[in-house]
Design a protein around this motif. Structure first.
Motif, PDB file in Angstrom:
ATOM      1  N   HIS A  56       4.026 -10.519 -14.926  1.00  0.00           N
ATOM      2  CA  HIS A  56       4.831  -9.742 -13.995  1.00  0.00           C
ATOM      3  C   HIS A  56       5.234  -8.434 -14.660  1.00  0.00           C
ATOM      4  O   HIS A  56       5.318  -8.348 -15.879  1.00  0.00           O
ATOM      5  CB  HIS A  56       6.064 -10.520 -13.529  1.00  0.00           C
ATOM      6  N   ALA A  57       5.414  -7.425 -13.833  1.00  0.00           N
ATOM      7  CA  ALA A  57       5.832  -6.116 -14.323  1.00  0.00           C
ATOM      8  C   ALA A  57       7.276  -5.886 -13.901  1.00  0.00           C
ATOM      9  O   ALA A  57       7.625  -6.112 -12.743  1.00  0.00           O
ATOM     10  CB  ALA A  57       4.931  -5.037 -13.743  1.00  0.00           C
ATOM     11  N   VAL A  58       8.105  -5.456 -14.848  1.00  0.00           N
ATOM     12  CA  VAL A  58       9.508  -5.196 -14.560  1.00  0.00           C
ATOM     13  C   VAL A  58       9.838  -3.773 -14.963  1.00  0.00           C
ATOM     14  O   VAL A  58       9.493  -3.335 -16.057  1.00  0.00           O
ATOM     15  CB  VAL A  58      10.433  -6.172 -15.328  1.00  0.00           C
ATOM     16  N   ARG A  59      10.504  -3.075 -14.068  1.00  0.00           N
ATOM     17  CA  ARG A  59      11.024  -1.744 -14.366  1.00  0.00           C
ATOM     18  C   ARG A  59      12.528  -1.798 -14.169  1.00  0.00           C
ATOM     19  O   ARG A  59      13.003  -2.321 -13.163  1.00  0.00           O
ATOM     20  CB  ARG A  59      10.407  -0.707 -13.439  1.00  0.00           C
ATOM     21  N   GLN A  60      13.269  -1.282 -15.129  1.00  0.00           N
ATOM     22  CA  GLN A  60      14.723  -1.370 -15.079  1.00  0.00           C
ATOM     23  C   GLN A  60      15.342  -0.033 -15.448  1.00  0.00           C
ATOM     24  O   GLN A  60      14.889   0.634 -16.378  1.00  0.00           O
ATOM     25  CB  GLN A  60      15.199  -2.445 -16.045  1.00  0.00           C
ATOM     26  N   GLU A  61      16.383   0.340 -14.710  1.00  0.00           N
ATOM     27  CA  GLU A  61      17.174   1.527 -15.016  1.00  0.00           C
ATOM     28  C   GLU A  61      18.632   1.107 -14.927  1.00  0.00           C
ATOM     29  O   GLU A  61      19.196   1.030 -13.848  1.00  0.00           O
ATOM     30  CB  GLU A  61      16.850   2.654 -14.047  1.00  0.00           C
ATOM     31  N   ASP A  62      19.236   0.820 -16.083  1.00  0.00           N
ATOM     32  CA  ASP A  62      20.606   0.301 -16.122  1.00  0.00           C
ATOM     33  C   ASP A  62      21.603   1.212 -15.418  1.00  0.00           C
ATOM     34  O   ASP A  62      22.444   0.749 -14.657  1.00  0.00           O
ATOM     35  CB  ASP A  62      21.069   0.091 -17.571  1.00  0.00           C
ATOM     36  N   ARG A  63      21.523   2.490 -15.697  1.00  0.00           N
ATOM     37  CA  ARG A  63      22.500   3.423 -15.155  1.00  0.00           C
ATOM     38  C   ARG A  63      22.466   3.463 -13.628  1.00  0.00           C
ATOM     39  O   ARG A  63      23.477   3.660 -12.978  1.00  0.00           O
ATOM     40  CB  ARG A  63      22.232   4.818 -15.722  1.00  0.00           C
ATOM     41  N   GLU A  64      21.312   3.253 -13.061  1.00  0.00           N
ATOM     42  CA  GLU A  64      21.155   3.309 -11.611  1.00  0.00           C
ATOM     43  C   GLU A  64      21.337   1.944 -10.946  1.00  0.00           C
ATOM     44  O   GLU A  64      21.238   1.843  -9.733  1.00  0.00           O
ATOM     45  CB  GLU A  64      19.767   3.858 -11.253  1.00  0.00           C
ATOM     46  N   GLY A  65      21.545   0.891 -11.741  1.00  0.00           N
ATOM     47  CA  GLY A  65      21.629  -0.439 -11.159  1.00  0.00           C
ATOM     48  C   GLY A  65      20.320  -0.826 -10.495  1.00  0.00           C
ATOM     49  O   GLY A  65      20.310  -1.374  -9.391  1.00  0.00           O
ATOM     50  N   TYR A  66      19.205  -0.544 -11.147  1.00  0.00           N
ATOM     51  CA  TYR A  66      17.885  -0.710 -10.540  1.00  0.00           C
ATOM     52  C   TYR A  66      17.017  -1.640 -11.361  1.00  0.00           C
ATOM     53  O   TYR A  66      16.899  -1.495 -12.577  1.00  0.00           O
ATOM     54  CB  TYR A  66      17.198   0.661 -10.455  1.00  0.00           C
ATOM     55  N   VAL A  67      16.426  -2.622 -10.666  1.00  0.00           N
ATOM     56  CA  VAL A  67      15.420  -3.511 -11.261  1.00  0.00           C
ATOM     57  C   VAL A  67      14.324  -3.701 -10.227  1.00  0.00           C
ATOM     58  O   VAL A  67      14.608  -3.978  -9.052  1.00  0.00           O
ATOM     59  CB  VAL A  67      16.004  -4.890 -11.642  1.00  0.00           C
ATOM     60  N   ASP A  68      13.083  -3.555 -10.651  1.00  0.00           N
ATOM     61  CA  ASP A  68      11.950  -3.828  -9.772  1.00  0.00           C
ATOM     62  C   ASP A  68      11.020  -4.786 -10.499  1.00  0.00           C
ATOM     63  O   ASP A  68      10.685  -4.558 -11.665  1.00  0.00           O
ATOM     64  CB  ASP A  68      11.194  -2.545  -9.427  1.00  0.00           C
ATOM     65  N   CYS A  69      10.641  -5.872  -9.828  1.00  0.00           N
ATOM     66  CA  CYS A  69       9.753  -6.874 -10.404  1.00  0.00           C
ATOM     67  C   CYS A  69       8.581  -7.085  -9.459  1.00  0.00           C
ATOM     68  O   CYS A  69       8.779  -7.278  -8.251  1.00  0.00           O
ATOM     69  CB  CYS A  69      10.508  -8.190 -10.611  1.00  0.00           C
ATOM     70  N   ARG A  70       7.396  -7.053 -10.013  1.00  0.00           N
ATOM     71  CA  ARG A  70       6.171  -7.296  -9.237  1.00  0.00           C
ATOM     72  C   ARG A  70       5.357  -8.374  -9.939  1.00  0.00           C
ATOM     73  O   ARG A  70       5.006  -8.218 -11.102  1.00  0.00           O
ATOM     74  CB  ARG A  70       5.353  -6.019  -9.108  1.00  0.00           C
ATOM     75  N   LEU A  71       5.082  -9.455  -9.201  1.00  0.00           N
ATOM     76  CA  LEU A  71       4.268 -10.531  -9.767  1.00  0.00           C
ATOM     77  C   LEU A  71       2.811 -10.123  -9.810  1.00  0.00           C
ATOM     78  O   LEU A  71       2.326  -9.409  -8.934  1.00  0.00           O
ATOM     79  CB  LEU A  71       4.394 -11.800  -8.925  1.00  0.00           C
ATOM     80  N   GLU A  72       2.128 -10.624 -10.809  1.00  0.00           N
ATOM     81  CA  GLU A  72       0.691 -10.446 -10.925  1.00  0.00           C
ATOM     82  C   GLU A  72       0.054 -11.825 -10.810  1.00  0.00           C
ATOM     83  O   GLU A  72       0.729 -12.839 -10.979  1.00  0.00           O
ATOM     84  CB  GLU A  72       0.368  -9.775 -12.261  1.00  0.00           C
ATOM     85  N   PRO A  73      -1.234 -11.901 -10.497  1.00  0.00           N
ATOM     86  CA  PRO A  73      -1.865 -13.210 -10.350  1.00  0.00           C
ATOM     87  C   PRO A  73      -1.754 -14.045 -11.620  1.00  0.00           C
ATOM     88  O   PRO A  73      -1.854 -13.526 -12.735  1.00  0.00           O
ATOM     89  CB  PRO A  73      -3.322 -12.862 -10.041  1.00  0.00           C
TER      90      PRO A  73
END
Length: 110
Positions: A56-73
């Protein structure tokens, strides 16, 4: 407000999610809504990595309160385990939303 967007495929399987924003329930460090959402989301990410072992790919930006997670096969077993973890995450987030709907919103879709 914290906005959670759960992405699902045509079969209803969770393919990823995005969390964005801050609850604003209380001052930083005392915000129980933010703490609850953070605990549920990061526990799910830990489960994906350590229990399901699904890519899975995770992108995080603490200051913005942002987390994005994308599953991979992954393997069928890893994908089943990941779905159980993510469905449990959604249940936890929906439970927080039920009590604090003015501070967190969960939506689902493609």
């Amino acid at each position: 407000m914290i906005r959670v967007r759960v992405r699902r495929d045509e079969a209803g399987r969770i393919t990823g999610f995005t969390v964005q924003g801050h609850a604003g329930f209380a001052e930083a460090g005392r915000d129980i809504v933010c703490a609850g959402v953070t605990a549920v989301v990061f526990t799910a990410l830990l489960g994906l990595r350590s229990v399901a072992r699904i890519p899975h790919a995770v992108r995080q930006e603490d200051r913005e309160g942002y987390v994005d997670c994308r599953l991979e096969p992954g393997t069928p077993e890893a994908e089943r385990t990941a779905q159980a973890i993510l469905e449990t995450m959604v249940l936890g987030l929906r439970d927080i939303e039920k009590d604090y709907g003015g501070y967190v919103r969960v939506t689902e879709g493609g």
